[in-house]
Scaffold this active site. Structure first.
Site, PDB file in Angstrom:
ATOM      1  N   GLU A 137      10.996  -0.337  -9.767  1.00  0.00           N
ATOM      2  CA  GLU A 137      10.738   0.099 -11.139  1.00  0.00           C
ATOM      3  C   GLU A 137      11.991   0.566 -11.866  1.00  0.00           C
ATOM      4  OE1 GLU A 137       8.831   0.782  -8.530  1.00  0.00           O
ATOM      5  OE2 GLU A 137       6.705   0.816  -9.078  1.00  0.00           O
ATOM      6  N   GLU A 164       2.735   0.394  -3.876  1.00  0.00           N
ATOM      7  CA  GLU A 164       1.976   1.643  -4.063  1.00  0.00           C
ATOM      8  C   GLU A 164       0.513   1.471  -3.633  1.00  0.00           C
ATOM      9  OE1 GLU A 164       3.391   1.986  -8.169  1.00  0.00           O
ATOM     10  OE2 GLU A 164       4.039   4.014  -7.685  1.00  0.00           O
ATOM     11  N   GLY A 170       3.915  -1.431  -8.035  1.00  0.00           N
ATOM     12  CA  GLY A 170       2.500  -1.082  -7.880  1.00  0.00           C
ATOM     13  C   GLY A 170       1.856  -1.762  -6.681  1.00  0.00           C
ATOM     14  N   ALA A 182       3.001  -4.012 -10.905  1.00  0.00           N
ATOM     15  CA  ALA A 182       2.180  -3.984 -12.111  1.00  0.00           C
ATOM     16  C   ALA A 182       2.646  -5.109 -13.034  1.00  0.00           C
ATOM     17  CB  ALA A 182       2.338  -2.631 -12.798  1.00  0.00           C
TER      18      ALA A 182
HETATM   19  N1  CAA Z   1       4.484  -8.868 -13.710  1.00  0.00           N
HETATM   20  C1  CAA Z   1       4.219  -9.982 -14.389  1.00  0.00           C
HETATM   21  N2  CAA Z   1       4.560 -11.213 -13.954  1.00  0.00           N
HETATM   22  C2  CAA Z   1       5.194 -11.278 -12.785  1.00  0.00           C
HETATM   23  C3  CAA Z   1       5.501 -10.151 -12.009  1.00  0.00           C
HETATM   24  C4  CAA Z   1       5.113  -8.889 -12.523  1.00  0.00           C
HETATM   25  N3  CAA Z   1       5.309  -7.749 -11.846  1.00  0.00           N
HETATM   26  N4  CAA Z   1       6.153 -10.555 -10.898  1.00  0.00           N
HETATM   27  C5  CAA Z   1       6.229 -11.877 -10.957  1.00  0.00           C
HETATM   28  N5  CAA Z   1       5.665 -12.335 -12.096  1.00  0.00           N
HETATM   29  C6  CAA Z   1       5.546 -13.701 -12.560  1.00  0.00           C
HETATM   30  C7  CAA Z   1       6.878 -14.214 -13.117  1.00  0.00           C
HETATM   31  O1  CAA Z   1       7.070 -13.771 -14.438  1.00  0.00           O
HETATM   32  C8  CAA Z   1       6.703 -15.689 -13.002  1.00  0.00           C
HETATM   33  O2  CAA Z   1       5.866 -16.130 -14.039  1.00  0.00           O
HETATM   34  P1  CAA Z   1       6.213 -17.519 -14.824  1.00  0.00           P
HETATM   35  O3  CAA Z   1       6.081 -18.578 -13.769  1.00  0.00           O
HETATM   36  O4  CAA Z   1       5.153 -17.587 -15.869  1.00  0.00           O
HETATM   37  O5  CAA Z   1       7.606 -17.378 -15.338  1.00  0.00           O
HETATM   38  C9  CAA Z   1       5.897 -15.848 -11.713  1.00  0.00           C
HETATM   39  O6  CAA Z   1       5.293 -14.570 -11.466  1.00  0.00           O
HETATM   40  C10 CAA Z   1       6.771 -16.173 -10.535  1.00  0.00           C
HETATM   41  O7  CAA Z   1       7.799 -15.210 -10.476  1.00  0.00           O
HETATM   42  P2  CAA Z   1       9.366 -15.582 -10.396  1.00  0.00           P
HETATM   43  O8  CAA Z   1       9.633 -16.872 -11.062  1.00  0.00           O
HETATM   44  O9  CAA Z   1      10.134 -14.394 -10.867  1.00  0.00           O
HETATM   45  O10 CAA Z   1       9.509 -15.779  -8.804  1.00  0.00           O
HETATM   46  P3  CAA Z   1      10.783 -15.517  -7.903  1.00  0.00           P
HETATM   47  O11 CAA Z   1      10.396 -16.041  -6.559  1.00  0.00           O
HETATM   48  O12 CAA Z   1      12.020 -16.013  -8.530  1.00  0.00           O
HETATM   49  O13 CAA Z   1      10.922 -13.914  -7.825  1.00  0.00           O
HETATM   50  C11 CAA Z   1      10.111 -11.658  -7.572  1.00  0.00           C
HETATM   51  C12 CAA Z   1       9.902 -13.152  -7.239  1.00  0.00           C
HETATM   52  C13 CAA Z   1      11.390 -11.173  -6.881  1.00  0.00           C
HETATM   53  C14 CAA Z   1       8.896 -10.912  -7.027  1.00  0.00           C
HETATM   54  C15 CAA Z   1      10.239 -11.481  -9.092  1.00  0.00           C
HETATM   55  O14 CAA Z   1       9.155 -12.159  -9.723  1.00  0.00           O
HETATM   56  C16 CAA Z   1      10.216 -10.056  -9.534  1.00  0.00           C
HETATM   57  O15 CAA Z   1      11.223  -9.374  -9.439  1.00  0.00           O
HETATM   58  N6  CAA Z   1       9.050  -9.581 -10.059  1.00  0.00           N
HETATM   59  C17 CAA Z   1       8.928  -8.255 -10.612  1.00  0.00           C
HETATM   60  C18 CAA Z   1       8.843  -7.209  -9.530  1.00  0.00           C
HETATM   61  C19 CAA Z   1       8.778  -5.823 -10.129  1.00  0.00           C
HETATM   62  O16 CAA Z   1       9.677  -5.398 -10.814  1.00  0.00           O
HETATM   63  N7  CAA Z   1       7.689  -5.102  -9.846  1.00  0.00           N
HETATM   64  C20 CAA Z   1       7.473  -3.762 -10.344  1.00  0.00           C
HETATM   65  C21 CAA Z   1       6.667  -3.796 -11.603  1.00  0.00           C
HETATM   66  S1  CAA Z   1       6.579  -2.217 -12.389  1.00  0.00           S
HETATM   67  C22 CAA Z   1       5.356  -1.381 -11.579  1.00  0.00           C
HETATM   68  O17 CAA Z   1       4.807  -1.825 -10.619  1.00  0.00           O
HETATM   69  C23 CAA Z   1       5.047  -0.049 -12.210  1.00  0.00           C
HETATM   70  C24 CAA Z   1       4.204   0.891 -11.427  1.00  0.00           C
HETATM   71  O18 CAA Z   1       4.711   1.786 -10.765  1.00  0.00           O
HETATM   72  C25 CAA Z   1       2.734   0.859 -11.507  1.00  0.00           C
END
Ligand code: CAA
Length: 255
Positions: free
Chosen positions: A129, A109, A106, A63
């Site tokens: 999460e 999911e 998400g 998400a």
């Molecule tokens: N939300 C918003 N933006 C996201 C994102 C997310 N879930 N995942 C990645 N992005 C964005 C980053 O912020 C980044 O944007 P910018 O270039 O503007 O800075 C871009 O995508 C590229 O990401 P990274 O620079 O972080 O890329 P990376 O290769 O270094 O890492 C990753 C990749 C490991 C997937 C890392 O981006 C990450 O950990 N993302 C978050 C994953 C996460 O925590 N997901 C769970 C979300 S909560 C949820 O889903 C709740 C639910 O139950 C419904």
């Protein structure tokens, strides 16, 4: 304007592709609403016999954290994707998640709401999460333990780690791991095989499995018997069995 969710029809197979590469296909409310719109279109099209959900380079990195960071409880509830994911889970046709790159939070999911999952060898999956001070909220704590058992689901959800596709295969999350460049070919091949089956028999099998997990064993056995017997009023049952006896390929009409 960029189209965040694409729908492509390939004969009897529909492909929904999430297309927000700059944010690794992070799921905003808008994207999930667009997926919901596509599901409504697919539900109305009786020619579609199987659905693939995939993403451009990444399945979905969860998400959208930017969208969620300042939300209060009420707003978070409104943001959540559960209704759309349940719609996907209960859509009548078989569904396949074709997972490449990241399928996190998400994103995973969403894949868990599909019937089958194929992953490319470079894919990474997890429910991170907990690392954000929350827990999975779009079916992760519900569908994952049903799929792989409580202990393994708790390990993934409590520790918030990531699995390679091979590990996800060993956990029982994905059905198959394929070469990255062959992901869509393999997904389409599987969907094509599904499209050749009787639509109504598949629909009944899906209903029996999905509802069987939710009720008592006795109720599930009873429901299964009802669904099974009802198939004997269909042309497809006659065709399937006659084709076997006549040593030819069946031609199912979905009736
Ligand atoms: N939300 C918003 N933006 C996201 C994102 C997310 N879930 N995942 C990645 N992005 C964005 C980053 O912020 C980044 O944007 P910018 O270039 O503007 O800075 C871009 O995508 C590229 O990401 P990274 O620079 O972080 O890329 P990376 O290769 O270094 O890492 C990753 C990749 C490991 C997937 C890392 O981006 C990450 O950990 N993302 C978050 C994953 C996460 O925590 N997901 C769970 C979300 S909560 C949820 O889903 C709740 C639910 O139950 C419904």
């Amino acid at each position: 304007m960029e189209e965040f969710v694409l729908l492509e029809l390939m004969g009897p197979i529909a492909v929904i592709k999430i297309n927000r590469p700059k944010a690794l296909n992070a799921l905003s409310r808008e994207i999930v609403d667009l997926i919901d719109d596509k599901l409504e279109l697919i539900k109305k099209n009786k020619e579609i016999k199987a659905l693939i959900i995939t993403g451009d380079n990444n399945f979905a990195a969860g998400a959208d954290i930017v969208d969620m960071v300042d939300k209060n409880a009420k707003e978070a509830k409104a943001f959540l994707f559960s209704d759309t994911f349940s719609k996907l889970e209960s859509i009548e046709m078989p569904t396949i998640a074709a997972i490449c790159g990241y399928a996190l939070g998400g994103g995973l999911e969403l894949a868990l709401a599909c019937d089958l999952r194929i992953a490319s060898e470079d894919a990474q999956m997890g429910l991170p999460e907990i690392n954000l001070g929350i827990m999975p909220g779009a079916g992760g704590t519900v569908r994952l333990p049903r799929l792989i058992g409580e202990a393994k689901a708790k390990e993934l959800i409590y520790l918030g780690g990531r699995l390679s596709s091979q590990e996800a295969y060993q956990f029982g999350i994905v059905n198959k791991v394929v070469k990255t460049e062959e992901l869509m070919t393999e997904a389409l091949k599987m969907a094509g095989k599904l499209a050749e089956k009787s639509v109504i028999a598949l629909k009944a099998a899906k209903k029996s499995i999905n509802s069987g997990i939710e009720c008592t064993k006795a109720e599930a056995i009873n429901n299964e018997a009802e669904l099974w017997a009802a198939l004997f009023d269909s042309q497809d049952q006659k065709e399937g069995m006659k084709a076997f006896l006549e040593k030819r390929k069946p031609n199912y009409l979905g009736k």
